[in-house]
Structures are given as C-alpha cells and as structure tokens.
Design a protein around this motif. Structure first.
Motif, PDB file in Angstrom:
ATOM      1  N   THR A 434      45.399 -18.051  25.358  1.00 57.46           N
ATOM      2  CA  THR A 434      44.028 -17.591  25.613  1.00 57.46           C
ATOM      3  C   THR A 434      43.090 -18.085  24.527  1.00 57.46           C
ATOM      4  O   THR A 434      41.970 -18.545  24.807  1.00 57.46           O
ATOM      5  N   GLU A 437      42.230 -21.675  25.021  1.00 52.29           N
ATOM      6  CA  GLU A 437      41.241 -21.855  26.086  1.00 52.29           C
ATOM      7  C   GLU A 437      39.828 -21.592  25.562  1.00 52.29           C
ATOM      8  O   GLU A 437      38.889 -22.349  25.848  1.00 52.29           O
ATOM      9  N   ARG A 496      43.878 -30.001  27.619  1.00 53.53           N
ATOM     10  CA  ARG A 496      43.018 -29.345  28.608  1.00 53.53           C
ATOM     11  C   ARG A 496      42.274 -30.381  29.458  1.00 53.53           C
ATOM     12  O   ARG A 496      41.227 -30.081  30.030  1.00 53.53           O
TER      13      ARG A 496
END
Length: 529
Positions: A434, A437, A496
């Motif tokens: 998390t 991100e 990502r």
C-alpha cells in the motif's frame, strides 16, 4: 485473638487465606485454640472466583459496602440533638422567604465575611448540593482499587456482571463528584469491557452509554484517560458497535468534546487514548467521518500531533490515520487545504523523525503511519495550489520520500529477517505494498506538476541561471542523492508500469541539463521502450 478480629482482617484482603491464618503478622496472629486447618488441596475451593486466587468473600463484602454507600441517604437527617442542629442549620432567604437546603453554618456566619443577605443564596444552594453528593471513604477506595486490578480477569469480570456491577458502577459515576471514585468506577468498567460477553451486555445499559459519553466533558484528567480507554474498548465488539455508533452520532457535541481534548490537553496518555478513540470512530462509521470532517477537527489533530511528536507512536499513527480518513471526504479535503501550510510543516517534521536513521525502520505500525502521512501529502499536492511549493521548497520532503522508497525496496533486509521468515507478516507485506502505491502516485503527481510548469530555461546558456531555476528536488536528485535510492525509485516506477513517468523525468533532465540523473536512469535499463 477473637474470631471477629480474624473476620475483619479476612474481609480486607482480596486473596483467600491458607489454613485460616491471618495475612497480617503481629497482633492479629491466629488464635491458639481453633479447629485444625483443612488439607491444602481443599483450601479455598469454595471461596475462589473461577480459576483465580481471588476470594469470593472479599469480593461480596466490597460490593456490599459499595451498595450501602449508593443506597445511603444523600442528605443527613437533622435530629433533635443540639450538635446535629448546629451542624445543619436551615437558612431562610429574605428575598423569597423560602427554605434553602441545609448548609454549613460557617458559610453564613458574620465572622466569615459572608455576602449580603439579599445575595449569595445561589452559593448557599451550591454548598448544600455538595453535601448531597455521594462520597467514598479512603478505605473503600483502596478496596475498589484492588477490585479494579482484579477486574481484568475474565472470571472476575463475569462475576461482576452477574452481580449487577455495571449498574452499580454507573450509579457511582452518576452520583459521585469525587474524581478518584469516578476514575476507579470507569477503570473497572474498562477492564470488564475487555471480556467480550460483558462488553456486549453493556450496550444494553443505555444509562451507561449516556453517562460514559457525557464523561468527555469531565475536567479530571485521570477520569478522562479511563473514559476514553473504555469508549475505545467497547467499540471492539462487532455485536454492540451499532448501539455505540448511534449514540456517538446523536449529538455533534461529542465530536467537539474530542476535538477540545486533542487541542487543549498536554497529557500524552489522554491524547493517545483520544486519538485511538477518534480513529476507531472514523474508521467504523462513514456517517461520522462525513459529518465530523471539519476545520475544527483537523486543527485539533494538528495540535495533538505537535504535542505528541514520536513520544507516543501509537497515538501519533492514530492521528495520522484519522487525518487520512478525513481526507477521503469532500469537506475533509477543504479542511486540509484550509490548513495546508501548518499541515505540511507537521507532516514533513514527522517524516524527518522517521527518517533519522540511515535505514528507515518500516515495522508494521510505522508502515501504517508513514502510509497515512504520505497519503495526506498527496491530497495536499493535488488539491492545493500551494501544496507543491510548500512540500518541495526545500529538500527535506524529497529526501524523506526517497529514503522511504529505498526502505520499501529493501523491506526484507530492513525487517532483519530472511524472506522465508514468518516474522515478515502478511499484514506488514500488505502495508508495504500500500505504501508503495501511495509513493508511486505522489512521485507521478510531482513529476506531472514539474512538467507542466511554464519555466523555460532552454533559451539561456547561463549555467548559474539554469541551476537557480531548476526545482530543488531535481537538484537534490542530480547532485546529492545516493545512487541506491535513485535505483530504488526507478524500480518502483517500473514495477507500476510507470514508463511514462520515467520518460517525463528524462525530459526534465534534458531541460535542466541534469546529466548525472539522466545517465543513472538510462543505466537502469532500456526505460524508453
């Protein structure tokens, strides 16, 4: 020694007595003539509370004392005895010619500089009211403190529930203005609430629900510490959460009470407990989160963060998570933007403390706190025109972000365990993902903002001007940032699918002539495909 002496000693001790012996040496030693002691294996079988060594006899005796205090008339009856008459003298108000409650005659004695006869009747009634407030003597308070310690045991908590202790203690809180008595009563209830079945039954006592919320207006700090702990504990049971959340939502004053505590208290235990309580409430109820997201609450959270720092990490992380939850609401974003400068200073200071060590420690609780802080930074960056300049006017913020990115990239090493170790919990791995991100989003947003700036340095050949107009964070990345951290940044972007972000960084390198940074990014692989 007489039998009554043994009984008095036994009644003051919460533990069962072995072989009839007194726990107090000296004058209260056992009498020489008595029945023999029972075998050791039979001692206390009928007097123990569950599997504990606590005495039922002492337990019942203490509860009976408390019941007698509660049922005791709240005003002393005036007798024909002259001494009693002198102690409680009726006072007549000249203005209204109506009797006023009995007060201490010294309060009306001319020698005590009393107020004029036509005034001061309200003060006299207040003094009379004080005589009607239940008080608890020191000996009973000590016994209740022992009961407080015992109540953390599940068997004791269930026995307390069986004998209506919730109602008794609620009555103590309602009647008493003795801070110590109130603190003890709330503390016992807090321990009892740790037992699931007892906690669930408490939600059925609406008197308790009401008075526990009203305790947030209490001026006694130890009582507030216990009250906030109790209110957090009862929210842990899913079966009774709805009742408590409805009570919290019934009056906006409850939010204001928490905000006042956070903004004005200097007691770190109280701030931490209040922070945990607020975090639980906002996390459990979207309705409360939407209605409570305000400038007042955000300001209070910031004041509490300043007070705590990292001296109480649990409280600090709860405050940061509350701020993150508030940022999910439209009204909350507006409140954060309204305080953007103050919040930026506090969050960057927090990140600096987290990043003091060369290798950032991202254990589970810290991962959550850092993720919350970075999430709020991202909201500030995207929602406030001043967000970018506040965060990146110096190099502190980008230095912290790159250190955290590197820590995430090396998570197994930082936790000090091999990949196969069970101590690398799934919960912490989830938090790290998390956090990655959030970091990716904030880096991507930052690069986008820099690329859309109208600054044009390509028309000048003046190296000094070029360096002066280059964003400080790019200067840091090009000239001061360690190579492993920049590699970790590129790895994060690549993981990502951030090739477009990398291309934008390369464009910035070309625009501002950042040769080192450009070469390093290109060395990490063919990132332009």
């Amino acid at each position: 020694m007489s039998a009554s002496c043994d009984e008095d000693v036994a009644s003051s001790c919460p533990f069962k007595l072995a072989g009839g012996e007194s726990p107090v040496p000296g004058s209260c030693s056992p009498a020489p003539l008595r029945n023999p002691s029972p075998p050791n294996e039979l001692i206390g079988l009928s007097d123990s509370i569950g599997r504990t060594a606590f005495s039922k006899h002492w337990f019942f005796t203490t509860l009976m004392k408390l019941i007698k205090v509660i049922e005791k008339p709240k005003t002393d009856e005036v007798t024909d005895d002259s001494a009693a008459t002198r102690e409680k003298t009726p006072v007549v108000s000249i203005k209204d010619n109506e009797p006023v409650k009995s007060v201490d005659p010294e309060a009306t004695s001319p020698s005590k500089n009393s107020a004029p006869e036509n005034g001061g009747s309200a003060d006299k009634e207040n003094k009379a009211e004080e005589t009607r407030i239940m008080n608890i003597d020191d000996d009973l308070q000590d016994e209740l403190c022992q009961l407080w310690d015992m109540s953390s045991d599940e068997d004791v908590a269930k026995l307390l529930q069986e004998y209506k202790a919730v109602e008794l203690l609620s009555e103590v809180i309602t009647q008493s203005e003795a801070p110590r008595a109130t603190e003890i009563a709330v503390g016992i209830l807090g321990n009892m609430a740790c037992t699931t079945s007892v906690c669930e039954s408490m939600a059925d006592c609406m008197t308790l629900v009401d008075i526990s919320l009203r305790l947030l207006t209490n001026s006694d700090t130890p009582t507030l510490v216990e009250a906030t702990r109790f209110l957090s504990t009862v929210l842990s049971s899913e079966k009774c959460q709805e009742t408590w959340l409805e009570a919290w939502g019934s009056d906006t004053q409850h939010c204001q009470n928490i905000a006042f505590i956070l903004s004005s208290s200097v007691n770190r235990d109280l701030i931490s407990n209040s922070a945990n309580l607020l975090d639980n409430l906002l996390d459990l109820s979207d309705v409360l989160c939407a209605s409570w997201s305000s400038v007042q609450l955000v300001t209070s959270i910031i004041e509490a963060l300043k007070q705590l720092g990292l001296s109480n990490e649990e409280g600090t992380y709860s405050l940061l998570h509350s701020l993150q939850l508030i940022s999910t609401q439209t009204s909350g974003v507006s409140a954060i933007v309204d305080q953007v400068e103050t919040i930026a200073d506090v969050l960057v200071e927090f990140l600096l403390k987290i990043c003091e060590d060369e290798i950032v420690n991202l254990e589970e609780s810290r991962s959550a706190g850092v993720a919350s802080a970075v999430s709020v930074l991202n909201i500030m960056l995207t929602s406030s025109p001043a967000g970018y300049s506040l965060l990146y006017s110096g190099g502190d913020c980008i230095r912290c972000l790159l250190k955290i990115i590197y820590a995430c990239d090396k998570e197994v090493v930082i936790l000090g365990t091999p990949k196969s170790s069970p101590s690398l919990t799934s919960g912490n791995s989830s938090l790290i993902r998390t956090l990655k991100e959030v970091l990716y989003v904030i880096i991507a947003e930052t690069v986008t903002i820099m690329n859309t700036e109208e600054t044009d340095v390509s028309q000048t050949e003046d190296d000094e001007l070029s360096e002066r107009t280059t964003p400080s964070l790019l200067n840091y990345m090009n000239s001061s940032c360690e190579r492993p951290r920049l590699i970790a940044l590129v790895n994060l972007l690549l993981s990502r699918n951030g090739q477009e972000v990398i291309k934008d960084i390369l464009d910035l390198c070309s625009r501002y002539k950042l040769t080192r940074l450009e070469e390093l990014i290109l060395d990490c692989g063919d990132t332009t495909d």
